[in-house]
Write an enzyme that holds these catalytic residues in place. Structure first.
Site, PDB file in Angstrom:
ATOM      1  N   TRP A  16       0.853  -1.191   0.000  1.00 30.27           N
ATOM      2  CA  TRP A  16       0.000   0.000   0.000  1.00 30.27           C
ATOM      3  C   TRP A  16       0.895   1.250   0.000  1.00 30.27           C
ATOM      4  O   TRP A  16       1.897   1.292   0.705  1.00 30.27           O
ATOM      5  CB  TRP A  16      -0.908  -0.004   1.244  1.00 30.27           C
ATOM      6  CG  TRP A  16      -1.686   1.270   1.366  1.00 30.27           C
ATOM      7  CD1 TRP A  16      -2.783   1.620   0.642  1.00 30.27           C
ATOM      8  CD2 TRP A  16      -1.392   2.374   2.226  1.00 30.27           C
ATOM      9  NE1 TRP A  16      -3.195   2.893   1.005  1.00 30.27           N
ATOM     10  CE2 TRP A  16      -2.355   3.375   1.976  1.00 30.27           C
ATOM     11  CE3 TRP A  16      -0.395   2.623   3.184  1.00 30.27           C
ATOM     12  CZ2 TRP A  16      -2.369   4.601   2.647  1.00 30.27           C
ATOM     13  CZ3 TRP A  16      -0.403   3.844   3.851  1.00 30.27           C
ATOM     14  CH2 TRP A  16      -1.391   4.816   3.573  1.00 30.27           C
ATOM     15  N   ASP A  67     -14.265   2.083  -5.599  1.00 25.43           N
ATOM     16  CA  ASP A  67     -13.181   1.707  -4.687  1.00 25.43           C
ATOM     17  C   ASP A  67     -13.339   0.250  -4.245  1.00 25.43           C
ATOM     18  O   ASP A  67     -14.421  -0.345  -4.372  1.00 25.43           O
ATOM     19  CB  ASP A  67     -13.237   2.647  -3.470  1.00 25.43           C
ATOM     20  CG  ASP A  67     -11.896   2.820  -2.772  1.00 25.43           C
ATOM     21  OD1 ASP A  67     -10.976   2.012  -3.035  1.00 25.43           O
ATOM     22  OD2 ASP A  67     -11.780   3.747  -1.963  1.00 25.43           O
ATOM     23  N   ASP A 108      -2.527   5.745  -3.085  1.00 22.41           N
ATOM     24  CA  ASP A 108      -2.914   6.705  -2.047  1.00 22.41           C
ATOM     25  C   ASP A 108      -1.747   7.599  -1.672  1.00 22.41           C
ATOM     26  O   ASP A 108      -1.917   8.570  -0.935  1.00 22.41           O
ATOM     27  CB  ASP A 108      -3.406   5.966  -0.799  1.00 22.41           C
ATOM     28  CG  ASP A 108      -4.879   5.613  -0.915  1.00 22.41           C
ATOM     29  OD1 ASP A 108      -5.561   6.188  -1.784  1.00 22.41           O
ATOM     30  OD2 ASP A 108      -5.345   4.766  -0.139  1.00 22.41           O
TER      31      ASP A 108
HETATM   32  C1  DGJ Z   1      -9.067   4.337  -0.467  1.00 21.24           C
HETATM   33  C2  DGJ Z   1      -8.846   5.248  -1.636  1.00 21.24           C
HETATM   34  O1  DGJ Z   1      -7.649   4.948  -2.272  1.00 21.24           O
HETATM   35  C3  DGJ Z   1      -8.866   6.689  -1.156  1.00 21.24           C
HETATM   36  O2  DGJ Z   1      -8.582   7.554  -2.216  1.00 21.24           O
HETATM   37  C4  DGJ Z   1     -10.211   6.977  -0.555  1.00 21.24           C
HETATM   38  O3  DGJ Z   1     -11.202   6.923  -1.542  1.00 21.24           O
HETATM   39  C5  DGJ Z   1     -10.497   5.995   0.562  1.00 21.24           C
HETATM   40  N1  DGJ Z   1     -10.328   4.629   0.146  1.00 21.24           N
HETATM   41  C6  DGJ Z   1     -11.902   6.188   1.081  1.00 21.24           C
HETATM   42  O4  DGJ Z   1     -12.263   5.250   1.998  1.00 21.24           O
END
Ligand code: DGJ
Length: 727
Positions: free
Chosen positions: A198, A477, A547
């Site tokens: 991640w 998502d 992220d």
């Molecule tokens: C994971 C995503 O990658 C983020 O950009 C965001 O949308 C969050 N989830 C929201 O829970």
């Protein structure tokens, strides 16, 4: 012997059905104009391997290069296919039956009890590609295997896929059905893979092949943060611009497996497909199974050319929809701005300021539904949380539209929170195994997408939301992986099908969504970039890359991603500092320059960032609009490599006709005493003259590429963008 010689623009792929009926591989590599390469077959290397008929060289099973190797009849290398028949036997003996050549490329479909799912795959018109389908048969079980090979006319691409048909009288369980095998004649390769975690997805790794098996895979139910379904075999000396590179990318979003095996005679067997681990598929008489497509790209001009071929293929022959060839709206997403702490007024406040700066779309992220104030509830309850979205969704969207902005919304359609109306009503809809504690991850479970009633219920809820207001973008998502993989709806002898049926169910809903709402821009996401794969690109022209929005971390993430996937598909945003993931502060301009080689947007509270940063936004937007056509449609050249040198990175996008180019340089760390670096440009026409729009100087493409330009920057994390036009 029946010879098959597939010839692309710069590539040849040759194989043959031997007299024995075995399908042997002959050659894959740089184009050989010779139609008959059968002289290359070496079938007599090791007389001590098992053989059916001493005089038939094709039966030296453990040394023959095979197109689709089986297990149990003398080939001890990794097989492409295995099954368990009703007598408990697993050995197979596949022999050639027939072949058929067609123009274009057939679509791939999987029939299920209640629907037929179209598998994501590249597409081509009749004049763009040609396909040969080769049928093999195992007489004992009645298993028919059809191997599909499509050769593209203008790209050095061959795609492979496999269809199984049970023509026997008894059902059997398919335990492994990989999409392709390539038996290369050498072991002198490096294995390149894109691995990570991640917030640091698709870190490029390169290692020398050695005896034995080197593999990557996913067993998580999605393509995963950890390993991307991409692998390449490249010559030891290959770099961005020189050497041989074979790239392999599976068009699939679930468990996958890729393996390179160096064999006793220093050959390499490469295999890729659905992960056989915990997989089984029951094939009744007359039933069919379609394995996902494997894209194979060959380059004799290094890794850079391999990437550009993937980019061209995916931009022209995989990505679909209204936004395929269009600039995407510049968005502002409220996730890093507010997390769960927002309401209508807050969002309108952000939108107002954003619209004045030229931002074109507001995306409302997680937290607008059910009673969701944190990540511990409401997934599955896709109705508006009135406490936050006071005045209703239509009111919010109308207000945003009045500002001249589009509106986008976040969903996580595959999930269910234990604290939800949906879970109260249908606890059995979560993937689970009776008697085992259910593992939570982010306090949520995964819905059983193999079940039609589950997909219908979620999609029905989504439709209500989409029909209630002018929604023009969806972020889809997926924030956890699968555990306790069992379905309350499947019989015992089909339980191991759930991994794959789940993925097919996701494809079904994505297909419905993109068909019913063709004007909606779909962006995929999975806890950042855990499902950045070619399967998803078939539905969504862009995917959230990671992220991690830190400009310096993004150098690696975007470099690694670009090895296989085009910049036009990479979600990239400018976020606030210190960066929420790594705590680093970088100049606002550098954050913009790095995000500009993606779909571009902002992920910050524009009402609260420093005024100086805010003032830079209109200029960044202007730059993005100017350079986006080049980034979206041009050829990408990687110049720096932050995996090897942590001091700087650089890249270029060059127009296909070489009339213009944009060069970006990012200095990771400043260096003492002397500031100037000489950087050699790439991809220009050596004979044309180019104007450097920073200095006004004019130089030949040859000078710019062979001698370079001086880049003078002082300080850490500084960057610059230079535009070149041909005179
Ligand atoms: C994971 C995503 O990658 C983020 O950009 C965001 O949308 C969050 N989830 C929201 O829970």
């Amino acid at each position: 012997m029946t010879l098959f010689t597939l010839t692309g623009k710069g590539v040849t792929y040759a194989f043959a059905a031997l007299e024995s009926g075995h399908l042997a591989h002959i050659y894959y590599g740089k184009r050989a104009d010779d139609e008959d390469l059968s002289y290359l077959l070496r079938l007599d290397e090791n007389p001590f391997t098992p053989k059916v008929n001493k005089r038939d060289m094709g039966t030296f099973m453990d040394t023959t290069p095979f197109e689709y190797p089986v297990h149990g009849t003398g080939d001890y290398r990794e097989p492409a296919i295995m099954l368990m028949d009703n007598k408990g036997m697993s050995a197979l003996d596949l022999r050639f039956v027939s072949y058929e050549i067609t123009k274009g490329k057939p679509i791939l479909e999987q029939k299920l009890e209640d629907m037929t799912v179209r598998l994501p795959a590249t597409f081509a018109e009749e004049n763009e590609a040609e396909t040969v389908a080769v049928t093999l048969e195992d007489k004992r079980t009645g298993l028919n295997v059809i191997l599909y090979y499509t050769v593209f006319a203008d790209l050095d691409v061959i795609t492979r896929s496999v269809k199984l048909i049970n023509k026997g009288a008894e059902a059997f369980d398919v335990r492994r059905v990989l999409s392709a095998c390539v038996d290369l004649d050498s072991d002198q390769y490096d294995f390149i893979t894109l691995n990570g975690s991640w917030a640091r997805e698709r870190v490029m790794e390169r290692c020398r092949l050695h005896h034995g098996k080197q593999s990557i895979d996913s067993v998580k139910g999605e393509s995963s943060h950890q390993n991307n379904p991409f692998a390449a075999l490249v010559s030891h000396t290959a770099d961005e611009d020189m050497g041989e590179a074979y790239g392999f990318n599976l068009v699939y979003s679930g468990n996958f497996f890729a393996q390179a095996e160096v064999t006793q005679h220093k050959k390499t067997r490469f295999l890729m497909g659905i992960n056989p681990f915990d997989f089984s598929w029951k094939l009744e008489p007359s039933a069919e199974f379609t394995a996902p497509e494997l894209v194979m790209v060959y380059s004799s001009e290094g890794i850079g050319k391999m990437s550009r071929t993937f980019h061209d293929l995916y931009r022209q022959h995989l990505i679909r929809g209204e936004y395929k060839d269009k600039r995407r709206p510049i968005l502002i997403n409220n996730w890093e701005a507010t997390y769960f702490n927002f309401d209508t007024d807050k969002l309108i406040g952000i939108a107002k300021q954003a619209s004045e700066l030229g931002i074109e779309m507001l995306v409302m992220d997680d937290g607008w539904f059910g009673h969701r104030d944190s990540d511990n509830s409401s997934l599955g309850d896709w109705f508006v949380y009135e406490k936050k979205i006071n005045g209703g969704l239509k009111h919010l969207v109308d207000e945003v539209n009045k500002l001249g902005m589009k509106f986008g919304i976040w969903f996580e359609p595959e999930m269910i929170s234990p604290d939800s109306e949906l879970y109260k009503a249908h606890p059995d809809w979560a993937i689970q195994i009776e008697g085992l504690p259910m593992t939570q991850s982010r306090e949520q479970y995964v819905l059983d997408y193999s079940r039609k009633e589950v997909r219908d219920c979620i999609y029905g809820q989504m439709r209500k939301i989409l029909d209630s207001a002018n929604i023009e973008y969806i972020k889809w998502d997926m924030n956890r992986q699968l555990t306790e993989v069992g379905s309350n709806a499947l019989p015992a002898d089909r339980q191991r099908e759930l991994w794959h049926r789940y993925v097919l169910g996701v494809y079904d809903v994505m297909n419905r969504l993109t068909t019913d709402y063709p004007h909606i821009l779909l962006e995929n996401c999975s806890g950042g970039g855990a499902r950045f794969d070619a399967g998803m690109l078939f539905y969504s022209p862009q995917i959230w890359t990671s992220d991690d929005t830190d400009a310096i971390e993004r150098l690696k993430i975007q470099h690694g991603t670009s090895i296989c996937y085009p910049a036009s598909a990479m979600g990239a945003h400018v976020s606030d500092c210190p960066n929420h993931t790594v705590g680093r502060s970088t100049p606002f301009s550098t954050r913009g320059n790095v995000a500009m080689v993606g779909t571009f947007g902002y992920e910050l509270d524009v009402t609260r960032i420093p005024e100086a940063d805010r003032n830079e936004i209109p200029g960044q937007i202007e730059m993005f609009k100017k350079y986006n056509p080049l980034v979206r449609t041009g050829d990408q050249y990687r110049i720096g490599n932050v995996f090897e040198d942590n001091m700087w990175d650089a890249w270029m996008f060059v127009a296909k006709d070489k009339s213009e180019a944009v060069f970006t340089f990012v200095q990771v760390l400043g260096r003492p005493n002397y500031r100037s670096r000489r950087i050699k440009l790439k991809g220009l026409d050596p004979e044309r003259k180019y104007k450097n729009h920073e200095t006004g100087e004019i130089h030949t493409g040859a000078a710019l590429m062979n001698c370079g330009i001086n880049v003078n920057l002082s300080g850490d994390f500084q960057s610059k963008v230079v535009y070149f036009t041909a005179e």
